[in-house]
Scaffold this motif. Structure first.
Motif, PDB file in Angstrom:
ATOM      1  N   ASP A 176       0.812  -1.216   0.000  1.00  0.00           N
ATOM      2  CA  ASP A 176       0.000   0.000   0.000  1.00  0.00           C
ATOM      3  C   ASP A 176       0.847   1.268   0.000  1.00  0.00           C
ATOM      4  OD1 ASP A 176      -2.548  -1.389   0.287  1.00  0.00           O
ATOM      5  OD2 ASP A 176      -1.903  -1.847   2.335  1.00  0.00           O
ATOM      6  N   VAL A 177       1.959   1.209   0.745  1.00  0.00           N
ATOM      7  CA  VAL A 177       2.761   2.425   0.925  1.00  0.00           C
ATOM      8  C   VAL A 177       4.254   2.112   0.790  1.00  0.00           C
ATOM      9  CG1 VAL A 177       3.156   4.426   2.422  1.00  0.00           C
ATOM     10  CG2 VAL A 177       1.067   3.093   2.699  1.00  0.00           C
ATOM     11  N   LEU A 178       4.935   2.898  -0.036  1.00  0.00           N
ATOM     12  CA  LEU A 178       6.387   2.785  -0.189  1.00  0.00           C
ATOM     13  C   LEU A 178       6.988   4.090   0.333  1.00  0.00           C
ATOM     14  CD1 LEU A 178       8.865   1.268  -1.461  1.00  0.00           C
ATOM     15  CD2 LEU A 178       8.344   2.484  -3.594  1.00  0.00           C
ATOM     16  N   ILE A 179       7.907   3.969   1.305  1.00  0.00           N
ATOM     17  CA  ILE A 179       8.450   5.172   1.959  1.00  0.00           C
ATOM     18  C   ILE A 179       9.953   5.280   1.731  1.00  0.00           C
ATOM     19  CG2 ILE A 179       8.753   6.350   4.186  1.00  0.00           C
ATOM     20  CD1 ILE A 179       6.393   4.657   5.237  1.00  0.00           C
ATOM     21  N   PHE A 180      10.407   6.458   1.354  1.00  0.00           N
ATOM     22  CA  PHE A 180      11.843   6.734   1.228  1.00  0.00           C
ATOM     23  C   PHE A 180      12.280   7.639   2.368  1.00  0.00           C
ATOM     24  CE2 PHE A 180      10.688   5.701  -3.159  1.00  0.00           C
ATOM     25  CZ  PHE A 180      11.706   4.818  -3.494  1.00  0.00           C
ATOM     26  N   THR A 181      13.411   7.279   2.992  1.00  0.00           N
ATOM     27  CA  THR A 181      13.932   8.125   4.080  1.00  0.00           C
ATOM     28  C   THR A 181      15.456   8.034   4.177  1.00  0.00           C
ATOM     29  OG1 THR A 181      13.540   8.824   6.367  1.00  0.00           O
ATOM     30  CG2 THR A 181      13.782   6.450   6.000  1.00  0.00           C
ATOM     31  N   ALA A 182      16.048   8.830   5.073  1.00  0.00           N
ATOM     32  CA  ALA A 182      17.494   8.957   5.336  1.00  0.00           C
ATOM     33  C   ALA A 182      18.193   9.738   4.215  1.00  0.00           C
ATOM     34  CB  ALA A 182      18.145   7.609   5.572  1.00  0.00           C
ATOM     35  N   PHE A 227       3.775  -2.988 -10.557  1.00  0.00           N
ATOM     36  CA  PHE A 227       3.012  -2.951  -9.299  1.00  0.00           C
ATOM     37  C   PHE A 227       1.980  -1.818  -9.275  1.00  0.00           C
ATOM     38  CE2 PHE A 227       7.045  -4.771  -7.164  1.00  0.00           C
ATOM     39  CZ  PHE A 227       6.624  -6.066  -7.430  1.00  0.00           C
ATOM     40  N   GLY A 228       1.880  -1.094 -10.371  1.00  0.00           N
ATOM     41  CA  GLY A 228       0.938   0.022 -10.406  1.00  0.00           C
ATOM     42  C   GLY A 228       1.487   1.268  -9.740  1.00  0.00           C
ATOM     43  N   ILE A 229       2.804   1.321  -9.615  1.00  0.00           N
ATOM     44  CA  ILE A 229       3.436   2.502  -9.004  1.00  0.00           C
ATOM     45  C   ILE A 229       3.626   3.577 -10.071  1.00  0.00           C
ATOM     46  CG2 ILE A 229       5.640   3.364  -8.075  1.00  0.00           C
ATOM     47  CD1 ILE A 229       5.795   0.824  -6.407  1.00  0.00           C
ATOM     48  N   GLU A 230       3.164   4.795  -9.756  1.00  0.00           N
ATOM     49  CA  GLU A 230       3.305   5.889 -10.708  1.00  0.00           C
ATOM     50  C   GLU A 230       3.784   7.123  -9.957  1.00  0.00           C
ATOM     51  OE1 GLU A 230       0.017   6.077 -13.795  1.00  0.00           O
ATOM     52  OE2 GLU A 230       0.111   8.172 -13.150  1.00  0.00           O
ATOM     53  N   LEU A 231       4.967   7.595 -10.325  1.00  0.00           N
ATOM     54  CA  LEU A 231       5.540   8.743  -9.622  1.00  0.00           C
ATOM     55  C   LEU A 231       5.083  10.047 -10.268  1.00  0.00           C
ATOM     56  CD1 LEU A 231       7.431   8.393  -7.224  1.00  0.00           C
ATOM     57  CD2 LEU A 231       9.317   9.094  -8.678  1.00  0.00           C
ATOM     58  N   ARG A 250      14.994   7.950  -6.564  1.00  0.00           N
ATOM     59  CA  ARG A 250      13.593   7.562  -6.348  1.00  0.00           C
ATOM     60  C   ARG A 250      12.900   7.375  -7.692  1.00  0.00           C
ATOM     61  NH1 ARG A 250      13.623  12.072  -2.228  1.00  0.00           N
ATOM     62  NH2 ARG A 250      12.524  13.318  -3.795  1.00  0.00           N
ATOM     63  N   GLN A 251      13.207   8.291  -8.621  1.00  0.00           N
ATOM     64  CA  GLN A 251      12.613   8.215  -9.957  1.00  0.00           C
ATOM     65  C   GLN A 251      13.059   6.923 -10.659  1.00  0.00           C
ATOM     66  OE1 GLN A 251      10.893  11.271 -11.580  1.00  0.00           O
ATOM     67  NE2 GLN A 251      10.070   9.512 -12.692  1.00  0.00           N
ATOM     68  N   ALA A 252      14.354   6.640 -10.598  1.00  0.00           N
ATOM     69  CA  ALA A 252      14.882   5.448 -11.281  1.00  0.00           C
ATOM     70  C   ALA A 252      14.244   4.181 -10.715  1.00  0.00           C
ATOM     71  CB  ALA A 252      16.408   5.391 -11.129  1.00  0.00           C
ATOM     72  N   ILE A 253      14.094   4.119  -9.398  1.00  0.00           N
ATOM     73  CA  ILE A 253      13.491   2.943  -8.758  1.00  0.00           C
ATOM     74  C   ILE A 253      12.036   2.792  -9.206  1.00  0.00           C
ATOM     75  CG2 ILE A 253      12.723   1.991  -6.529  1.00  0.00           C
ATOM     76  CD1 ILE A 253      15.270   3.319  -5.289  1.00  0.00           C
ATOM     77  N   CYS A 254      11.281   3.877  -9.083  1.00  0.00           N
ATOM     78  CA  CYS A 254       9.835   3.795  -9.354  1.00  0.00           C
ATOM     79  C   CYS A 254       9.532   3.609 -10.836  1.00  0.00           C
ATOM     80  CB  CYS A 254       9.121   5.021  -8.792  1.00  0.00           C
ATOM     81  SG  CYS A 254       9.160   5.039  -6.990  1.00  0.00           S
ATOM     82  N   ASP A 255      10.374   4.148 -11.719  1.00  0.00           N
ATOM     83  CA  ASP A 255      10.169   3.974 -13.165  1.00  0.00           C
ATOM     84  C   ASP A 255      10.203   2.502 -13.551  1.00  0.00           C
ATOM     85  OD1 ASP A 255       9.848   6.603 -13.645  1.00  0.00           O
ATOM     86  OD2 ASP A 255      11.825   6.944 -14.546  1.00  0.00           O
ATOM     87  N   ASN A 256      10.852   1.699 -12.729  1.00  0.00           N
ATOM     88  CA  ASN A 256      10.966   0.277 -13.043  1.00  0.00           C
ATOM     89  C   ASN A 256      10.064  -0.589 -12.173  1.00  0.00           C
ATOM     90  OD1 ASN A 256      13.052   0.012 -15.172  1.00  0.00           O
ATOM     91  ND2 ASN A 256      14.242   1.198 -13.706  1.00  0.00           N
ATOM     92  N   LEU A 257       9.080   0.047 -11.536  1.00  0.00           N
ATOM     93  CA  LEU A 257       8.142  -0.712 -10.698  1.00  0.00           C
ATOM     94  C   LEU A 257       6.704  -0.512 -11.179  1.00  0.00           C
ATOM     95  CD1 LEU A 257       9.589  -0.038  -7.105  1.00  0.00           C
ATOM     96  CD2 LEU A 257       9.670  -2.194  -8.361  1.00  0.00           C
ATOM     97  N   THR A 258       6.545  -0.185 -12.452  1.00  0.00           N
ATOM     98  CA  THR A 258       5.200   0.098 -12.974  1.00  0.00           C
ATOM     99  C   THR A 258       4.316  -1.142 -12.943  1.00  0.00           C
ATOM    100  OG1 THR A 258       6.120  -0.215 -15.163  1.00  0.00           O
ATOM    101  CG2 THR A 258       5.849   2.056 -14.427  1.00  0.00           C
ATOM    102  N   VAL A 271       3.382   6.523  -2.689  1.00  0.00           N
ATOM    103  CA  VAL A 271       4.829   6.647  -2.504  1.00  0.00           C
ATOM    104  C   VAL A 271       5.094   7.949  -1.756  1.00  0.00           C
ATOM    105  CG1 VAL A 271       7.085   6.616  -3.624  1.00  0.00           C
ATOM    106  CG2 VAL A 271       5.139   5.451  -4.712  1.00  0.00           C
ATOM    107  N   LEU A 272       5.786   7.839  -0.614  1.00  0.00           N
ATOM    108  CA  LEU A 272       6.009   9.006   0.245  1.00  0.00           C
ATOM    109  C   LEU A 272       7.487   9.219   0.526  1.00  0.00           C
ATOM    110  CD1 LEU A 272       3.369   8.335   3.107  1.00  0.00           C
ATOM    111  CD2 LEU A 272       2.968   9.469   0.920  1.00  0.00           C
TER     112      LEU A 272
END
Ligand SMILES: Nc1ncnc2c1ncn2[C@@H]1O[C@H](COP(=O)(O)OP(=O)(O)O)[C@@H](O)[C@H]1O
Ligand SMILES: CC(=O)OP(=O)(O)O
Ligand SMILES: [Mg+2]
Length: 402
Positions: free
Chosen positions: A324-330, A350-354, A340-348, A378-379
């Motif tokens: 449900d939720v993907l969180i980036f921190t540190a 899963f229905g992830i859209e940045l 973050r863009q590179a990671i999410c661009d390759n997770l489409t 994505v937060l």
């Protein structure tokens, strides 16, 4: 109540002084190169300019003394007297199986932390030096220990056991413990609050990517798996740590290169990861700059780093049968929008859209970086391990006084 938070490393010590009335920071700073001729102290009291000082600080005791001097310094300080410090909270990296919560430092707690030196030789001895140094300099002030491993104590055996002879677990406690728990705990709670949903209703992956990095799968609000293991070496590729590799590489390398246990341990912890592959740096900013300038090794290091994070996101999505939720921190997770863009661009898949525009925003606050259509929220949630340590210390001291 005023609480001093200490994060002691082998040659460094970071600190923050909180006023718990409003959880504001009164002062913060760090001592680096403890034990060297030219140690550096950087200190900032809120509302005053940052000061730095070079001197010889031989051990953690001398470091704490310097920090306390700064806190009450006529020009650079913030308190009239060190007696105003009511409690001290320490980050202790390894709590083994003994601690699933923060605790006040009593004699039995000290001896337990000492027993864990074996499991965390790089991390627990400096934490103990910090505890002893505070006791010497502030003898009547209560101290609390907050463990990186505590949040992960909820993992099921199917996550924490290694598939090796069971006697190694029963005899030596060889298992996955996981680290950065204070951060995974904090950002997952913040995210649920931000989304206005009960944490128990969410399948969450927290990506703590800093110098060291780890991912955690959180279900029902609890850690159900995490990428670091018995030590903070397992899992992701990090600044200077290898992360996952075939365990057979270790004895093979030792034999071929005639290395001792401590040499191979140092190679994997301090001379591997991004530093080894790029040949440039362990620092994401420098790698990214070199990559932009066309450096092939920096590009390879970056691609490996991104790829390994993405593989863990995939495996934890499978582990929880959903996300449900993907969180980036540190440091890296909060700042490196390109990663973050590179990671999410390759997770489409899963229905992830940045949302590229939201992803480019810089802010100290929690924020959404996915589109309204994205199946996964994505937060970016800035972590604050020091605040959690201060809060736990405050609660423990208050409940003992009650
Ligand atoms: N603006 C930035 N862009 C990209 N990476 C950054 C930025 N600021 C910090 N970082 C990276 O964050 C990492 C340090 O993370 P941090 O969480 O502070 O580490 P630690 O607490 O383990 O020392 C470094 O690799 C650094 O390059
Ligand atoms: C436990 C650990 O790896 O901590 P850090 O990321 O601060 O090195
Ligand atoms: Mg950190």
């Amino acid at each position: 109540m005023k609480v001093l938070v200490i994060n002691a490393g082998s040659s460094s010590l970071k600190y923050q002084l909180f006023n718990m009335k409003d959880e504001s920071i009164l002062a913060k700073g760090r001592v680096e190169r403890i034990g060297f001729e030219s140690s550096i102290l950087v200190h900032e009291s809120t509302g005053k300019p940052e000061v730095s000082e070079v001197s010889e600080i031989l051990d953690h005791n001398a470091a704490i003394k310097k920090v306390l001097d700064m806190i009450v310094h006529a020009e650079h300080g913030i308190l009239g007297s060190i007696d105003e410090i009511d409690a001290v909270g320490h980050r202790v990296v390894h709590g083994g199986e003994s601690f699933s919560n923060s605790v006040l430092v009593k004699p039995e707690v000290r001896s337990e932390i000492r027993k864990l030196f074996d499991l965390a030789p790089l991390h627990n001895p400096p934490a103990m030096m910090g505890i002893v140094a505070v006791e010497t300099n502030l003898p009547n002030v209560p101290q609390a220990a907050v463990f990186d491993t505590a949040f992960h104590q909820t993992m099921p055996a199917s996550s924490y056991l290694y598939p090796i002879p069971k006697v190694l677990y029963t005899k030596h406690k060889i298992r996955r413990y996981g680290f950065h728990g204070t951060s995974h705990y904090y950002v997952s709670r913040k995210a649920a609050e931000f989304l206005g949903k009960p944490i128990e209703s969410l399948k969450i992956i927290t990506c703590h990517i800093g110098n060291g990095g780890s991912l955690t799968a959180i279900q029902d609000g609890k850690s159900m798996d995490t990428s670091m293991g018995m030590t903070p070496l397992e899992g992701l590729m990090m600044g200077t740590r290898s992360g996952d590799l075939d365990p057979a590489v270790v004895p093979f390398t030792m034999a071929k290169e005639d290395l001792t246990i401590s040499e191979v341990t140092s190679m994997l912890n301090k001379h591997s990861g991004m530093l080894a592959i790029s040949g440039i740096s362990s620092d994401m900013r420098e790698i990214h700059n070199a990559m932009e300038e066309g450096d092939a090794n920096a590009k390879l290091a970056y691609e490996m780093y991104e790829y390994r994070i993405r593989k863990y996101i995939g495996s934890y999505t499978a582990a929880m049968n959903g996300l449900d939720v993907l969180i980036f921190t540190a440091g890296v997770g909060e700042n490196a929008s390109h990663l973050r863009q590179a990671i999410c661009d390759n997770l489409t898949y899963f229905g992830i859209e940045l949302d590229a525009e939201a992803n480019a925003v810089r802010s100290p606050d929690a924020r959404r970086i996915s589109t309204a259509q994205s199946k996964v929220e994505v937060l970016v949630v800035p972590t604050n391990e020091e605040l959690v340590i201060a809060q736990d210390t405050y609660d423990l001291v208050k409940s003992e006084q009650a």
